[in-house]
Write a protein that holds these residues in place. Structure first.
Motif, PDB file in Angstrom:
ATOM      1  N   LEU A 247      -1.510  -8.220   5.853  1.00 17.07           N
ATOM      2  CA  LEU A 247      -0.333  -7.978   6.626  1.00 17.07           C
ATOM      3  C   LEU A 247      -0.413  -8.677   7.996  1.00 17.07           C
ATOM      4  N   ALA A 248      -1.687  -8.666   8.497  1.00 18.70           N
ATOM      5  CA  ALA A 248      -2.141  -9.253   9.743  1.00 18.70           C
ATOM      6  C   ALA A 248      -1.948 -10.772   9.573  1.00 18.70           C
ATOM      7  N   GLU A 249      -2.192 -11.327   8.563  1.00 19.27           N
ATOM      8  CA  GLU A 249      -1.963 -12.942   8.426  1.00 19.27           C
ATOM      9  C   GLU A 249      -0.616 -13.197   8.327  1.00 19.27           C
ATOM     10  N   ARG A 250       0.103 -12.161   7.373  1.00 17.88           N
ATOM     11  CA  ARG A 250       1.575 -12.580   7.167  1.00 17.88           C
ATOM     12  C   ARG A 250       2.319 -12.615   8.422  1.00 17.88           C
ATOM     13  N   PHE A 251       1.832 -11.754   9.493  1.00 13.88           N
ATOM     14  CA  PHE A 251       2.796 -11.435  10.505  1.00 13.88           C
ATOM     15  C   PHE A 251       2.088 -12.198  11.821  1.00 13.88           C
ATOM     16  N   GLY A 252       1.039 -12.757  11.618  1.00 12.02           N
ATOM     17  CA  GLY A 252       0.504 -13.671  12.622  1.00 12.02           C
ATOM     18  C   GLY A 252      -0.164 -12.691  13.680  1.00 12.02           C
ATOM     19  N   VAL A 253      -0.808 -11.521  13.198  1.00  8.75           N
ATOM     20  CA  VAL A 253      -1.356 -10.511  14.113  1.00  8.75           C
ATOM     21  C   VAL A 253      -2.924 -10.939  14.229  1.00  8.75           C
ATOM     22  N   SER A 254      -3.324 -10.865  15.246  1.00  7.79           N
ATOM     23  CA  SER A 254      -4.764 -11.035  15.555  1.00  7.79           C
ATOM     24  C   SER A 254      -5.718  -9.869  15.955  1.00  7.79           C
ATOM     25  N   ASP A 255      -6.776  -9.785  15.982  1.00  9.09           N
ATOM     26  CA  ASP A 255      -7.615  -8.583  16.060  1.00  9.09           C
ATOM     27  C   ASP A 255      -7.589  -8.383  17.599  1.00  9.09           C
TER      28      ASP A 255
ATOM     29  N   GLU B 102       4.801  -5.798  -2.996  1.00  5.29           N
ATOM     30  CA  GLU B 102       4.211  -6.397  -1.506  1.00  5.29           C
ATOM     31  C   GLU B 102       4.962  -5.342  -0.640  1.00  5.29           C
ATOM     32  N   PRO B 103       4.317  -5.226   0.499  1.00  5.62           N
ATOM     33  CA  PRO B 103       4.967  -4.219   1.309  1.00  5.62           C
ATOM     34  C   PRO B 103       6.267  -4.654   2.039  1.00  5.62           C
ATOM     35  N   GLN B 104       7.343  -3.768   2.116  1.00  5.44           N
ATOM     36  CA  GLN B 104       8.582  -4.472   2.507  1.00  5.44           C
ATOM     37  C   GLN B 104       8.864  -4.151   3.932  1.00  5.44           C
ATOM     38  N   ALA B 105       8.996  -5.209   4.698  1.00  9.37           N
ATOM     39  CA  ALA B 105       9.332  -5.279   5.950  1.00  9.37           C
ATOM     40  C   ALA B 105      10.802  -5.560   6.481  1.00  9.37           C
ATOM     41  N   GLY B 106      11.739  -4.447   6.508  1.00  7.26           N
ATOM     42  CA  GLY B 106      12.967  -4.897   6.713  1.00  7.26           C
ATOM     43  C   GLY B 106      13.303  -4.958   8.358  1.00  7.26           C
ATOM     44  N   PRO B 107      14.635  -4.723   8.621  1.00  3.59           N
ATOM     45  CA  PRO B 107      14.813  -5.116  10.072  1.00  3.59           C
ATOM     46  C   PRO B 107      14.227  -4.134  11.072  1.00  3.59           C
ATOM     47  N   ASP B 108      14.044  -2.845  10.603  1.00  3.51           N
ATOM     48  CA  ASP B 108      13.496  -2.038  11.437  1.00  3.51           C
ATOM     49  C   ASP B 108      11.957  -1.753  11.413  1.00  3.51           C
ATOM     50  N   ALA B 109      11.457  -2.611  10.616  1.00  6.20           N
ATOM     51  CA  ALA B 109       9.828  -2.838  11.005  1.00  6.20           C
ATOM     52  C   ALA B 109       9.278  -3.343  12.343  1.00  6.20           C
ATOM     53  N   VAL B 110       7.956  -2.905  12.491  1.00  5.49           N
ATOM     54  CA  VAL B 110       7.506  -3.409  13.761  1.00  5.49           C
ATOM     55  C   VAL B 110       6.313  -4.183  13.349  1.00  5.49           C
ATOM     56  N   PRO B 111       6.248  -5.286  12.883  1.00  6.95           N
ATOM     57  CA  PRO B 111       5.237  -6.001  12.149  1.00  6.95           C
ATOM     58  C   PRO B 111       4.039  -6.183  13.121  1.00  6.95           C
ATOM     59  N   SER B 112       4.183  -6.410  14.468  1.00  7.40           N
ATOM     60  CA  SER B 112       3.155  -6.813  15.141  1.00  7.40           C
ATOM     61  C   SER B 112       2.291  -5.495  15.573  1.00  7.40           C
ATOM     62  N   ARG B 113       2.564  -4.200  15.023  1.00  8.73           N
ATOM     63  CA  ARG B 113       2.040  -3.029  15.110  1.00  8.73           C
ATOM     64  C   ARG B 113       1.438  -2.546  13.900  1.00  8.73           C
ATOM     65  N   TRP B 114       1.837  -3.025  12.741  1.00 10.00           N
ATOM     66  CA  TRP B 114       1.645  -2.696  11.441  1.00 10.00           C
ATOM     67  C   TRP B 114      -0.038  -2.505  11.090  1.00 10.00           C
ATOM     68  N   PRO B 115      -0.584  -3.526  11.531  1.00  6.11           N
ATOM     69  CA  PRO B 115      -2.083  -3.458  10.790  1.00  6.11           C
ATOM     70  C   PRO B 115      -2.778  -2.573  11.976  1.00  6.11           C
ATOM     71  N   ALA B 116      -2.452  -2.253  12.975  1.00  4.19           N
ATOM     72  CA  ALA B 116      -2.960  -1.153  13.762  1.00  4.19           C
ATOM     73  C   ALA B 116      -2.677   0.361  13.237  1.00  4.19           C
ATOM     74  N   ALA B 117      -1.498   0.162  12.532  1.00  3.34           N
ATOM     75  CA  ALA B 117      -1.280   1.629  11.982  1.00  3.34           C
ATOM     76  C   ALA B 117      -2.058   1.835  10.907  1.00  3.34           C
ATOM     77  N   LEU B 118      -2.191   0.541  10.073  1.00  4.46           N
ATOM     78  CA  LEU B 118      -3.337   0.650   8.846  1.00  4.46           C
ATOM     79  C   LEU B 118      -4.690   1.257   9.294  1.00  4.46           C
ATOM     80  N   ASP B 119      -5.258   0.711  10.596  1.00  2.00           N
ATOM     81  CA  ASP B 119      -6.517   0.836  11.067  1.00  2.00           C
ATOM     82  C   ASP B 119      -6.493   2.529  11.384  1.00  2.00           C
ATOM     83  N   ARG B 120      -5.248   2.894  11.725  1.00  2.00           N
ATOM     84  CA  ARG B 120      -5.277   4.570  12.313  1.00  2.00           C
ATOM     85  C   ARG B 120      -5.287   5.319  10.850  1.00  2.00           C
TER      86      ARG B 120
END
Length: 242
Positions: A234-242, A185-203
């Motif tokens: 990841l979007a579901e895990r972090f509650g990020v909507s499209d 599973e992708p690791q999200a440490g204290p320096d992660a930015v979860p709200s932006r992660w799905p958008a990074a995968l879109d890029r």
């Protein structure tokens, strides 16, 4: 005398493009070969791994590594960087903020927590210098022989400073760093930015397209469908909507 990808234990992902999975943390390092220059993607977890990668790259290509791209500032991808003296080093803009004295201490401590020898971790952290080249958008490297590589600041996501490497060709190859992980599973440490992660995968998907081969920071090479599925998880895990 050079060796083949198979003889070296590296996996050939596309013509002139390879990767290896380093031991212990299963961290990926990549290699892109042009006629005039050689690019390494990530440097391993310490000076010993960095020296190993430097030697294996020379054995594969007959030349030294001229360029080093660091996908993100975590110890298992970064601490070998000082083994590449004289190399042009690239990182996402802002990575230098991680290499302050406090940041080096955090890298060292994180490496030791994960099992790296304390003396080796200290030596590698002390030797780190900020990347000479900070990528804020996209940066094209000409490696010669018609081979151009695109460095893209696609983050934040896994960290605040995520850099992807696109190698055009047939197939195209995208080195993703830890924005994508296959072996766990992708690791999200204290320096992660979860709200932006799905958008990074879109890029990433926009860079490589449907037919590219995506090289994760840990695990086997994957396709666009895998990246898209991980994006949804990841979007579901972090509650990020499209």
């Amino acid at each position: 005398m050079t060796v083949t990808w198979e003889e070296s234990g590296w996996e050939q992902v596309a013509p002139g493009v390879g990767r290896c999975r380093l031991p212990v943390w299963d961290c990926t390092a990549g290699l892109v070969v042009g006629t005039d220059a050689v690019l390494l993607v990530d440097a391993g977890s310490g000076l010993g791994e960095g020296e190993r990668l430097r030697a294996e790259a020379r054995a594969l290509t007959g030349r030294r590594v001229t360029h080093l791209a660091l996908t993100h500032p975590h110890f298992d991808h970064l601490l070998g960087a000082a083994a590449f003296a004289g190399t042009e080093v690239f990182g996402a803009v802002g990575m230098e903020t991680v290499l302050t004295p406090r940041g080096r201490e955090e890298l060292r401590a994180d490496a030791v927590r994960h099992g790296l020898d304390a003396r080796a971790a200290q030596e590698a952290a002390d030797a780190l210098v900020p990347p000479r080249h900070a990528v804020s958008g996209e940066w094209t490297l000409d490696l010669g022989g018609g081979r151009q590589v695109l460095l893209a600041n696609v983050g934040p996501g896994h960290t605040a400073h995520d850099l992807a490497v696109l190698v055009p060709g047939d197939p195209e190859v995208v080195f993703c760093g830890d924005l994508v992980e296959e072996s766990g599973e992708p690791q999200a440490g204290p320096d992660a930015v979860p709200s932006r992660w799905p958008a990074a995968l879109d890029r990433l998907l926009a860079l490589g397209g449907e037919d590219a081969r995506y090289v994760p920071g840990h695990g086997a090479v994957v396709d666009a469908a895998f990246v898209r599925a991980q994006r949804e998880v990841l979007a579901e895990r972090f509650g990020v909507s499209d």
